[in-house]
Each structure stands twice: as C-alpha cells, then as structure tokens.
Design an enzyme around this catalytic site. Structure first.
Site, PDB file in Angstrom:
ATOM      1  CD  GLU A 162     108.434  69.784  91.250  1.00  0.00           C
ATOM      2  OE1 GLU A 162     109.499  69.210  91.552  1.00  0.00           O
ATOM      3  OE2 GLU A 162     108.395  70.818  90.555  1.00  0.00           O
ATOM      4  CB  CYS A 213     110.241  71.906  88.420  1.00  0.00           C
ATOM      5  SG  CYS A 213     112.023  71.840  88.188  1.00  0.00           S
ATOM      6  CG  ASN A 227     109.354  73.474  92.866  1.00  0.00           C
ATOM      7  OD1 ASN A 227     108.199  73.527  92.446  1.00  0.00           O
ATOM      8  ND2 ASN A 227     110.178  72.501  92.531  1.00  0.00           N
TER       9      ASN A 227
END
Length: 935
Positions: A570, A568, A566
């Site tokens: 994670e 970020c 995604n």
C-alpha cells in the site's frame, strides 16, 4: 440443511395436519427435518463428523417419512401420526437413541415442572469446593462472588443471561482448583456460547477484563479491584500510579510523568472498557498491554491514554491534545497501526509501520541494506526492498573478472536475516523483495517460493512481488516479444517510467539485437506473463504491482522515483541510496461513520482532522533506527491514512458487495476521506509549515490525486475515470498557496490486528465467512457475523439448526433454502463474490489515493483464464498494486464447535498454499499468526 434434499421431491401441497388442540395447519416437511436435526444434535452433539453425517442422514429420513405419510393419499393427518412415522423411520434405520430422545421429548415437556421440582428435592447438597491460592492454601469457593462476576459481565447486553455461563463453568470446577483456572473457567464457558449468540463475545471479553483488572491494580496499587464499578471509581487514582510504576520499571518514557496526570486520569472513560469483543480484548491483553516480568499492569484506558500522551509529547497544549487523541482512539473511530500502539510513550518509540529501500549493486551496499533490514525489523518495521539494481546471473564482475551469481543468493541471505531478527520478539520479521519484470533473473525470482528445486536458491519465508512496467503489459496485450537485461548494462531503466522508459527500453533492445549487450534474453511476453500467473497460483507469490501508475501519479515525482512498494503493497514512496522511505499508518473505522442514511460526513471530518495530526506527530517523536530513514521522513513527512470496516458500512447501508451501489459507495466514501485528509494536511501546513520538499511537487502545482490520473491516461493513450462530486477547486487553490504538511496522505493497509481490537471487518476486505474459527497469536476464536444474526433473528430464522447449517456450509448462506435471497446477496462471502467487483471498487478508491491499497483478490475455483482476466483488469483500471491471491482448496475448512472443548481448537483458515501442484492452492490465512502483514 435437510430442506435442500427435499427441494427436488414433489410434495402434496394440499396435505393438512391437525394440532393437538384441533386447529389445522399446512404440512411443512422442513419442520420434520428440523425436529429430527435437533434430536440428532441433542444425542450426538455438533462435532465436525457428526454435523456432516446428520446432514446426510436427516435428508434421507425425512424423505422416508414424507413418502410414508403421503402413500395412501390421506389429506388430513394428526400430529401424533406424523410423530409416529418419525419414530418408526428412526427405529427402522437403527437410530435407537435418537428415536428414544424424540419420543421422550413430548412426555418431558408435560412433566417438566413436576420433574424439576422432584429433582430439586432429591438432589443432595452440592459438595463445598475449595480454591488453591498461589501459596498453596485452600479457601472455600465463593459461589456468590462467581455469580456476581458473571452477572456483571452480562449486564446491559441483549439475549444473554448468566445461567448458561455459570452452568458450563461449574462443570469444569473441581476441589482444589487453582485461582488461575477458576478465573479462566467462566471465560471458556462464555466462549462456548458465542456461536449461538454473538453478544457472548462481549461477556467473554468482560470476564477477561476482570482478570486484567485484578492483575493490574494489584501490581500497581497493591490491592485488586474486584468489580467494574470499583474500577470505575478507582481509574483516576490507578492511572497516576500506573505511570509512576511504568517509569519505575523502565518501560514508560519518563517524560510522561511530567503531564498533569490527575487531569488525564479524570478524562478517562472507564465504560469504554466494556466495548471490546473477546477476540479484540484477548489480542490486546496478549500482545499490546505493557507487562513487567509477565504481569500485565496496563488497563485498556491507560493503554489508549499512554499512546495518546506519546503522540502529544511535542504539542504546546499537550494535555488538551492527549485527551483529544485519547477520545478518538478509545472511541474506536480511528486506530493507529501496531508499531505505534506497541511503542508510543515508551522508552523506544519506533512508531512507523513501513520502510522501503533500494539495494545497490555492490557488496558493501548489499550487505549494508541487509543490516538495515535487521535494524528496522528489530523495532517492528515491515520492509520492502527493491533488488532490481543488483546485476543478474552471468553478468561481468570487473573487480575479479568473474561472473555474477545473480540476485537470488543475496535474497536467500535477506530471507534468513528476517527470520534471525524478528520484530522485538513480538512477531516474525517480514520482508518483501521486489524485482522489475525486465531483470534477467526474473524467471528464477518467480520460483523463489517453490518447495522443489535447489533449496539454496529458495526463500520460503520472504514475500516477493513483481514490479511490472506498463510496456510489459502492453506487449502481453499485443502478444509481442519481451527482452530481459542485466541492470549493470541498462542502469537507467530502474529510474525510468512512462514514455521515457519505453524509449530507453527499445534502445536497449536494438543494442541487444546488434550484439552490443553481453547478457540478455528474448522471450514471448505472454509466456512470461503466464508463468507469473502460474507461480502466483501455485505459491501465492510474487504479487503483482505496477510501476508506472505508482510513479506517474506520485506527488513527489520531482524528488525521486518509486522503486517498489512495501511489505503490504500500500506504500508508494521514493527511495534512493541516501533515503529509506518511511510511512506512518492509521485507519478510520468506516463502519462507525455511517448511518442508515449514508456517510456521517461531519463525524468523518472530525475524525480525520484529529487523526492526521496524530500521524504527523509520529514523524517528530519517532525513534529512527537508521539515519537514511530519519532524513527521508523529516524531509517529506509522508503518512498513510487508511480505513477498515468497509464491509460493516455496506451492511449498515444494506448494500451487497457485488453491486453497482457498493462500487459507488467506495467512490463516494474515498472521495470524502481524500478531501478531508488533504484539507487537514493544508491546515497543519498553515500552522506548522509545509514539508521541506513541497516546491516542485504535484501539490505545489495544485494537482490533487484525482487530477494525476490524466498522466496515466496520457502515457497509455486510454482514458481512465476522473469523475468527482465535491467542490475541489477551492481546495486545489489552498493546496497550491498554503502548502501541504505531508507529501503523501493516504494508504489503505490490511489492518488485521487493529480491526480485531475494535471489532471491525478488516480493511476493504469482504466478509470471509459468516461463521468460522479464526486463529492468530492469541489463540482460536469463534467469529460470527453479528449483522447477519440480527437479521436472522428479526425473521425468526436464528436457531440451533441454522448454526449447524452455517457450519456445514462453511459460513455460506447460498445453499440454505430457509434464507431469503436478499440476505444471501447482502451477506455473500468473499469466495461467492466475483472478484471483478473488488477490482472495480478498488479502482474507484484508487483515483482519490496518493499512495495505494492492500487489495486481496479471491477466487473460489481459479484457472488460467480467470487469473489472466482478473489481473489484466486490475492493470487496465489503473490500480497501482495488488496483494494476496486467496483461493480455496477442497479441504480448507475445519468444521468445529467450542461446545465440549477446552478452547484449544483447530482453526478454520486458509493455510499458506502448498506446492508443488496439483495440490489445490491455499494462500496465506486471513489472520495467519506467522504473517507480519496479518498481524
């Protein structure tokens, strides 16, 4: 500070001084430098330029004084002799004002009481000031009310007093001051003191709370609560009126009015309004509390209860659950992600944080995906797109018999869409594009964030990430060749991983050599790897994420493929044309779950049990902007339990980040979180049923995350750590027989804003600096490490000179000779720690996590060799993803103080890295106001 300059000069250790009372004392040149530093600070202030010059000048002056005192070999000196030499040195070097201040200091101390009494008798009565109301009328300033307000804000806090706040506030008052300016004056005054005493951050927050209290109660009830004591008594009544007003102005879901509001109001804990620090409460006030036409009418405890009620809407005993959820949130033990806090209990409850899509290779599909990005972004979602399926530059277009322009022009459109459709006007739209390393356009993809070249083929506002197969890394290790393909000719590579990918890739290489493929290119793997690292260094992008461990360890291998992470890095969930992956996030405040003895496992288990239920509820009450997201979320029910405050926990346990003990604690703490998160999902499955696609998953085979490591080991032919300490066998059996409520349970997100709210260190981040100024959408904030200040106070080292030293050395303790080595190790900052320690700790966590972690890496003096070693280590240790590479430039710090300022400061931060080289790189600030990931 100046002590550092004296370290290399030999000093006569037998020299003694006589105090005024005749007692002898050993000679310490550091005391001379500190005394002169204080004199300079008193005269010239602590501005950036002054601090730098003082540091240099005091060192030279101290050496002159010491030389003069030791020139004649005298073994005993009177303190007056030393002060005479200091005065002479100051005068000879032209520092007349400082010399005068230094000399007068002794006399001023003698006459202090008499002078104070005489001054009090001579000072005329202060003129009466007036305050201008909104309607223009004037009233006398109520000095007693101002003093009471500041006194209440200081109550119960150590090492703070109202007097300096009142004195600084009065300096900024004038006749005819507006009510708004009067309210801000003590807040700004308290802010100036934070760098001297961190507890003034609580004073500032409480003074802002008074503003919010008057604003909210006046709007909701027609009368303003003037004190915290008054608000404590009024909270239950206010809460009932608040819900009615929120429904009336069409911000709250009308269903909230059907709760037993009197019971919920009685359950509120008003004292928890006082636990905010200034950065946290200002952020909450500016961006989270509900407002109508600019008037904020939501108090903090009403905010937490509103979020809790929104998550309890479908519960049978919803008042009990709302109170349970409220107590967890308002205690700061756990916090939901920003979209959940923004929207829970409102009329548009889009509560999910992350969305992942896979873009198809046709115009309808491409522009449908861009439209989906716009719809998801509108309601505060962060997006990751896999663009690997889109055919590359020069590929054949059957419909027109033409040639493709490749993936880059479409990425430009996606970039501009993210800017045009921001996140509900609350934060900038944010998208991350992923491309697999074998794609023929990968070399152009690497250049997307450069500031040079054809701007039509650049995406300055969109994040990018490499989706790297293990086979590529193995070719890099072997210094082998690597072939680039267009996906229209190699369509199955996108969905393959592990040994199956290797076999298919090698077949396509053979076809390319035989002339059976039209679009391909062979490069040296190491050359491409170096270019990837070069672009990461120069532009901060694309990030490095690893396809094979994400898929080999995915619990949902039977149900599809992970095509990207995604925004970020994670989240690792399956995507397809019919399913847009969605994840719902929240973070445990780990610092609140440790004592000096270690993890408080009982408290951690309670927190996780309640938090998992809250996150599972998000899935059912969520507002879905596109049907593919709803279908995916209800079928697989993934959630992402994460953590913040890891560095706080290390400080509490007295463990330096760069230590084997810290790595072991990362392992231990994540194992406990993993165990209880899985157990909680099993308990929810027993109550509510397993998720729809459970059968065939790794869970259904009794394989928990730590067991899945063996799949990576088998594919690579190299063993990875699978050590464990808890009794997992019983839990494996329950997972197998009872089922899981959630296909995925854990993911460690960045947490920048929610950690600000609760006053915790961000995510798994090391300490950025021990003293700096942070900038975000709510303004500029002095940040001081309170743990460090407590330790320095305990050792008698916290004073104005120490504050000046910390500013000069950018919050680093290393160059300050006065600080003991154990504190330097414990409070080492991000750029002082070898980044391999971060990788090792992350690898220990990764074995317990069914998704991934937002892992930032820090390099103070990066070069090609260090980057190569660091990212190869991350891959070898089995990490699924990495996030930002953060580096320092020569001009990365704005040394500033809030003293004598209006509160509008230049921020100390790492700016987005400029290009082209050779400008020293600076990658994404730690709290960039324009960065969705940071907010």
């Amino acid at each position: 500070m100046p002590d550092t300059h004296l370290a290399a000069r030999p000093i006569a250790t037998t020299l003694q001084i006589l105090r005024r009372d005749g007692r002898p004392a050993s000679f310490d040149p550091g005391k001379i430098s500190r005394a002169m530093t204080k004199a300079f600070l008193a005269v010239e202030g602590a501005s950036a330029a002054a601090s730098h010059r003082i540091h240099e000048v005091v060192g030279e002056l101290t050496e002159q004084v010491v030389a003069a005192l030791t020139r004649h070999g005298t073994q005993t000196l009177h303190i007056e002799d030393i002060q005479d030499q200091v005065e002479l040195a100051l005068m000879r070097n032209g520092h007349h004002k400082v010399a005068r201040a230094y000399v007068l200091y002794r006399e001023e101390r003698k006459r202090e009481r008499a002078a104070a009494a005489q001054a009090a008798a001579q000072v005329p009565a202060a003129p009466v000031l007036h305050v201008r109301a909104a309607d223009g009328t004037l009233r006398p300033l109520d000095e007693a009310a101002l003093a009471a307000l500041v006194g209440e804000a200081c109550a119960g806090l150590g090492d703070v007093t109202p007097e300096p706040v009142l004195a600084e506030a009065r300096r900024n008052l004038y006749d005819g001051i507006s009510e708004e300016e009067l309210a801000q004056a003590p807040i700004l005054a308290a802010r100036t003191l934070i760098e001297q005493e961190p507890n003034y951050a609580y004073v500032s927050a409480r003074l802002l709370l008074a503003v919010a209290r008057r604003e909210a109660t006046q709007f909701v009830q027609g009368r303003a609560a003037q004190s915290q004591a008054e608000m404590t008594a009024a909270y239950p009544e206010y809460f009932v009126a608040y819900v009615a007003k929120g429904v009336e102005v069409q911000l709250l879901n009308p269903e909230l009015a059907r709760f037993d509001l009197k019971r919920l109001g009685a359950a509120l804990k008003p004292e928890r309004d006082l636990q905010f620090q200034y950065l946290g409460f200002q952020t909450l006030y500016d961006r989270y509390l509900l407002h109508s036409e600019g008037t904020r009418f939501e108090m903090p405890q009403a905010f937490f209860m509103r979020v809790a009620m929104g998550l309890a809407l479908n519960e049978i005993d919803r008042e009990d659950r709302a109170i349970e959820f409220y107590n967890l949130l308002s205690s700061f033990d756990f916090m939901c992600s920003t979209p959940t806090l923004f929207n829970s209990g409102t009329r548009h409850s889009q509560l999910s944080s992350c969305f992942l899509t896979s873009v198809p290779d046709d115009l309808d599909g491409i522009f449908a995906a861009i439209k989906d990005n716009a719809m998801l972004s509108k309601f505060s979602g962060g997006i990751g797109n896999s663009w690997t399926r889109v055919r590359g530059l020069g590929a054949h277009i059957r419909g027109t018999n033409g040639q493709s322009q490749g993936v880059v022009p479409f990425l430009k459109v996606a970039n501009d869409t993210a800017i045009a459709v921001n996140q509900g006007g609350k934060r900038k739209g944010a998208v991350c594009a992923y491309l697999e390393t074998w794609h023929i356009d990968v070399e152009e993809f690497l250049d997307l964030r450069k500031n040079t070249g054809d701007d039509r083929r650049r995406t300055h506002d969109m994040n990018t990430a490499n989706w790297v197969p293990d086979l590529f890394m193995q070719r890099v290790e072997q210094d082998g060749e690597w072939t680039l393909f267009s996906p229209d000719e190699t369509p199955d590579l996108h969905d393959l991983y592990g040994i199956a990918f290797k076999e298919a890739y090698e077949r396509y290489e053979a076809k390319a050599r035989a002339g059976e493929l039209k679009v391909h290119k062979t490069v040296r793997a190491v050359d491409l790897w170096r270019r990837m690292l070069t672009m990461l260094f120069e532009t901060g992008h694309p990030w490095m994420t690893f396809k094979d461990p994400c898929n080999l360890r995915s619990p949902q291998r039977h149900a599809g493929v992970v095509h990207s992470s995604n925004l970020c890095t994670e989240i690792t969930l399956n995507t397809s044309d019919s399913e847009v992956a969605v994840c719902n996030l929240g973070s445990i405040n780990l610092g609140q779950h440790v004592t000096e003895k270690g993890l408080d496992r009982e408290r951690l288990a309670r927190t996780i049990r309640t938090a998992m239920r809250m996150l599972d509820n998000v899935i059912d009450v969520n507002f879905y902007t596109i049907p593919q997201a709803r279908r995916s979320n209800l079928r697989h029910r993934p959630i992402g339990m994460g953590l913040m405050g890891f560095q706080d926990a290390l400080h509490a346990l007295r463990l330096p980040l760069a230590s084997d003990e810290a790595v072991r604690f990362a392992d231990e703490s994540m194992e406990v979180i993993s165990y209880y998160a899985i157990e909680a999902s099993v308990e929810l499955a027993a109550e509510r049923g397993a998720y729809a696609s459970f059968e065939g998953s790794l869970w259904s085979q009794g394989i928990v995350p730590v067991d899945s490591i063996r799949f990576v080991s088998e594919a690579r032919g190299e063993a990875l750590d699978q050590s464990a300490t808890l009794d997992w066998e019983g839990l494996r059996e329950r997972v197998k027989t009872v089922g899981m409520r959630n296909s995925n349970t854990m993911a460690i997100a960045p947490t920048a804003t929610i950690s600000n709210i609760v006053g915790a260190t961000q995510s798994i981040e090391p300490t950025f600096r021990n003293l700096y100024v942070k900038a975000n959408m709510s303004g500029d904030f002095t940040v001081v490490n309170p743990s460090l200040v407590r330790d320095l106070k305990a050792r008698g080292l916290w004073d104005q000179v120490m504050v000046s030293d910390l500013k000069y050395y950018d919050g680093s303790l290393g160059p300050i000779d006065r600080i003991p080595d154990d504190l330097k190790a414990l409070y080492a900052t991000a750029f002082e720690v070898d980044p391999s320690w971060l990788v090792e700790a992350a690898a220990r966590r990764q074995k317990w996590i069914d998704q991934a972690q937002s892992l930032n890496l820090y390099l103070a003096n990066p070069n090609g060799r260090k980057l190569d070693q660091l990212y190869r280590l991350a891959w070898k240790r089995g990490l699924k993803t990495t996030y930002y590479l953060r580096t320092q430039s020569a001009t990365h710090v704005e040394k500033s103080t809030l003293r004598k300022s209006d509160g509008k400061l230049n921020a100390v931060k790492l700016e987005p890295m400029p290009a082209p080289a050779p400008v020293a790189p600076q990658v994404c600030s730690l709290d960039d106001p324009t960065c969705e990931a940071c907010q």
